[in-house]
Write a protein that holds these residues in place. Structure first.
Motif, PDB file in Angstrom:
ATOM      1  N   VAL A 166     -10.535   0.626  -2.925  1.00 11.18           N
ATOM      2  CA  VAL A 166      -9.435  -0.208  -2.423  1.00 11.18           C
ATOM      3  C   VAL A 166      -9.269   0.020  -0.925  1.00 11.18           C
ATOM      4  O   VAL A 166      -9.207   1.157  -0.461  1.00 11.18           O
ATOM      5  CB  VAL A 166      -8.115   0.119  -3.155  1.00 11.18           C
ATOM      6  N   LYS A 167      -9.233  -1.068  -0.184  1.00 13.82           N
ATOM      7  CA  LYS A 167      -9.001  -0.983   1.253  1.00 13.82           C
ATOM      8  C   LYS A 167      -7.532  -0.676   1.493  1.00 13.82           C
ATOM      9  O   LYS A 167      -6.653  -1.437   1.084  1.00 13.82           O
ATOM     10  CB  LYS A 167      -9.389  -2.297   1.934  1.00 13.82           C
ATOM     11  N   LYS A 168      -7.268   0.424   2.132  1.00  7.33           N
ATOM     12  CA  LYS A 168      -5.884   0.850   2.346  1.00  7.33           C
ATOM     13  C   LYS A 168      -5.224   0.014   3.450  1.00  7.33           C
ATOM     14  O   LYS A 168      -5.723  -0.052   4.571  1.00  7.33           O
ATOM     15  CB  LYS A 168      -5.828   2.333   2.709  1.00  7.33           C
ATOM     16  N   LYS A 169      -4.115  -0.631   3.083  1.00  2.00           N
ATOM     17  CA  LYS A 169      -3.389  -1.474   4.041  1.00  2.00           C
ATOM     18  C   LYS A 169      -2.146  -0.749   4.543  1.00  2.00           C
ATOM     19  O   LYS A 169      -1.511   0.006   3.808  1.00  2.00           O
ATOM     20  CB  LYS A 169      -2.973  -2.786   3.379  1.00  2.00           C
ATOM     21  N   ASN A 170      -1.805  -1.004   5.796  1.00  2.00           N
ATOM     22  CA  ASN A 170      -0.531  -0.525   6.320  1.00  2.00           C
ATOM     23  C   ASN A 170       0.593  -1.337   5.688  1.00  2.00           C
ATOM     24  O   ASN A 170       0.383  -2.463   5.226  1.00  2.00           O
ATOM     25  CB  ASN A 170      -0.477  -0.690   7.843  1.00  2.00           C
ATOM     26  N   GLY A 263      -3.188   9.680   1.549  1.00  9.31           N
ATOM     27  CA  GLY A 263      -3.583   9.793   2.944  1.00  9.31           C
ATOM     28  C   GLY A 263      -2.792   8.958   3.928  1.00  9.31           C
ATOM     29  O   GLY A 263      -3.222   8.791   5.079  1.00  9.31           O
ATOM     30  N   TYR A 264      -1.644   8.440   3.540  1.00  8.83           N
ATOM     31  CA  TYR A 264      -0.817   7.633   4.438  1.00  8.83           C
ATOM     32  C   TYR A 264       0.089   8.517   5.302  1.00  8.83           C
ATOM     33  O   TYR A 264       0.512   9.599   4.890  1.00  8.83           O
ATOM     34  CB  TYR A 264       0.083   6.693   3.634  1.00  8.83           C
ATOM     35  N   ASP A 330      -5.837   7.238  13.028  1.00  6.42           N
ATOM     36  CA  ASP A 330      -7.019   6.984  12.198  1.00  6.42           C
ATOM     37  C   ASP A 330      -6.675   7.011  10.715  1.00  6.42           C
ATOM     38  O   ASP A 330      -7.541   7.233   9.871  1.00  6.42           O
ATOM     39  CB  ASP A 330      -8.112   8.010  12.495  1.00  6.42           C
ATOM     40  N   LYS A 331      -5.386   6.801  10.370  1.00  8.47           N
ATOM     41  CA  LYS A 331      -4.973   6.793   8.968  1.00  8.47           C
ATOM     42  C   LYS A 331      -3.967   5.661   8.758  1.00  8.47           C
ATOM     43  O   LYS A 331      -3.273   5.251   9.685  1.00  8.47           O
ATOM     44  CB  LYS A 331      -4.367   8.140   8.577  1.00  8.47           C
ATOM     45  N   PRO A 332      -3.907   5.125   7.551  1.00 12.10           N
ATOM     46  CA  PRO A 332      -2.949   4.049   7.285  1.00 12.10           C
ATOM     47  C   PRO A 332      -1.510   4.575   7.365  1.00 12.10           C
ATOM     48  O   PRO A 332      -1.265   5.774   7.204  1.00 12.10           O
ATOM     49  CB  PRO A 332      -3.295   3.610   5.862  1.00 12.10           C
ATOM     50  N   PHE A 333      -0.571   3.668   7.600  1.00 11.35           N
ATOM     51  CA  PHE A 333       0.821   4.092   7.721  1.00 11.35           C
ATOM     52  C   PHE A 333       1.745   3.210   6.887  1.00 11.35           C
ATOM     53  O   PHE A 333       1.436   2.064   6.570  1.00 11.35           O
ATOM     54  CB  PHE A 333       1.268   4.088   9.194  1.00 11.35           C
TER      55      PHE A 333
END
Length: 500
Positions: A166-170, A263-264, A330-333
């Motif tokens: 899954v592509k992690k979205k902000n 990892g958010y 460099d990480k989703p928020f």
């Protein structure tokens, strides 16, 4: 006259009804004839009805300031306090409620001292006032109701991990103070809600989110939409200040807990005080990496503050800066923020709106609602122009229905609903009309971020995209309200506290 004043206030008598109120009060005064018994030895200053009357006056006063309110909110603020909060209390209401209380007690005391028969009237009134106080019988309903495991058993813990690939979205979540959807349906509603409607049209708008018990104030709206549960009272006899407690709903996972585990980076920005109503305790206890509030931006705002905190234009300026910083990571928020501008009874219109918008025939309250919508629309346009909405979901919602204000009559004549819209990467414009609750927002946010939810469920909520019926659709709002108000088993589960 004093005795009948609270009745006039609660039922909002006006015009000819006010005349009936006055005549009724005068008639009661004539009925209560008394005699001055010179040989009466009972000259007591004590009134059995004193304490029940004071408690009833407290209820009437809260009703006068906030309108119809949730007992859960009363219990919650007894626990959390009001540090950092500044309710707009109108002097006239304080005066009339105080005058009503003092006038009634003095009248009763005079009658009691001059007529022995009123000793029995005093005792009878004391019992009647205890029985008539909504706070008393609502509290009794909560504590004395037999256990019902229905809602507790319905609770579903959210999954902890996003599916592989899954592509992690902000995600940006905006809590718009009192920006309820019903404002679009009253007089001048099209103009008042024009910007919010335009924002909703760019994505999915859900119409039909009702305000259930224990979800109807700012902190409750925040918790219910991020944890999938109502903010159940912990109990009248628990610790009185959340700042001294180590946890807040520690046994359950909320949105920030789930995203942090994946990892958010999570943040919460409040236009008011971060410590108001236990916000800081909740945020710190559920793995938000960073929080901020008016206390962090006083130097920037200077004297440009309202009684609750930052004006919305200042808040959005600071939010834009934070999101720019987060976009470089460099990480989703996951960034959540809460505005102040729409706070009843009159709102707090930002100077940006004074300069750029025409108020026209809108009331000050309507103009404040419009102002928040304008600032949200502008904020999103700026973020898009800067490329900060790529791979990003934006969720916007009213934190709760607006409290007592000059439009309460118009709003109450409608089927009131909260505002909720969601837009961004991969979301096509649509309107979803279904009965739902604020805690159904929680699984909806998880699902739109890519989480797989069996049956669409998380917490007490069911995703607004799922086909399965949610609790409002299953039980109806009135019955579900009753279940929530008396469910101390759910309270015990959420707080993890046997004293609940």
């Amino acid at each position: 006259m004093s005795f009948f004043y609270p009745l006039r206030m609660i039922f909002n008598f006006h015009g000819r009804q006010r005349i009936i109120y006055i005549l009724s009060a005068l008639f009661a005064a004539f009925v209560f004839k008394f005699y001055d018994s010179k040989d009466s030895k009972k000259k007591s200053l004590f009134l059995w009805s004193l304490i029940p009357v004071i408690f009833l006056a407290v209820y009437v006063f809260v009703f006068a300031v906030f309108g119809a309110f949730d007992f859960g909110a009363v219990v919650y603020h007894l626990q959390s306090g009001m540090n950092g909060g500044h309710p707009d209390i109108r002097g006239a209401k304080v005066f009339y409620v105080a005058l009503s209380l003092v006038g009634f007690l003095l009248s009763l005391l005079y009658l009691r001292r001059h007529d022995p028969r009123f000793h029995y009237v005093d005792i009878s009134l004391a019992l009647a006032f205890v029985a008539a106080n909504p706070i008393v019988w609502t509290a009794a309903d909560f504590y004395l109701s037999p256990p019902d495991p229905t809602l507790t058993n319905f609770y579903t813990a959210p999954p902890k991990q996003l599916p592989e690939g899954v592509k992690k979205k902000n995600i940006i979540i905006i809590y718009a103070e009192s920006e309820e959807r019903t404002f679009a349906d009253i007089n001048h509603g099209a103009e008042t809600f024009a910007e919010m409607s335009e924002v909703a049209a760019s994505g999915i708008e859900v119409q039909g989110i009702r305000q259930l018990a224990n979800t109807g104030w700012t902190m409750a709206g925040f918790v219910s939409s991020q944890c999938g549960v109502p903010l159940q009272p912990r109990g009248l006899f628990s610790e009185n200040n959340f700042a001294h407690q180590a946890s807040f709903f520690a046994p359950i996972d909320c949105l920030s807990d789930v995203l942090n585990a994946n990892g958010y980076h999570t943040e919460f920005m409040n236009g008011g005080d971060s410590h108001f109503a236990g916000i800081a305790t909740f945020v710190d206890g559920h793995k938000f990496a960073f929080r901020s509030g008016v206390e962090d931006y006083r130097a920037i705002a200077g004297d440009y503050l309202n009684v609750w905190g930052l004006y919305d234009d200042t808040l959005f300026e600071q939010a834009e800066k934070r999101i720019e910083l987060l976009g470089k990571q460099d990480k989703p928020f996951a960034f959540s923020m809460a505005t102040i501008g729409g706070h009843a009874p009159n709102g707090h219109v930002s100077r940006t709106c004074r300069q750029k918008l025409e108020q026209g025939e809108l009331s000050e309250m309507q103009f404040a609602i419009k102002c928040t919508g304008y600032l949200i629309k502008t904020f999103l346009a700026v973020l898009k122009q800067k490329g900060l909405l790529e791979n990003t979901i934006v969720a916007i919602q009213s934190d709760h229905l607006i409290m007592e204000n000059e439009h309460s009559g118009e709003l109450n004549a409608k089927r009131r609903m909260n505002y909720f819209s969601i837009s961004g990467d991969g979301i096509e414009p649509a309107v979803i009309k279904r009965e739902a609750a604020m805690f159904d927002v929680f699984p909806t946010l998880l699902q739109v971020l890519g989480m797989e939810l069996p049956g669409g469920r998380a917490g007490l909520g069911v995703s607004l995209f799922a086909k399965e019926p949610n609790l409002v659709e299953t039980y109806g709002q009135d019955r579900l309200d009753g279940m929530l108000r008396r469910d101390w088993m759910l309270s015990r589960k959420l707080w993890g506290d046997a004293s609940s």
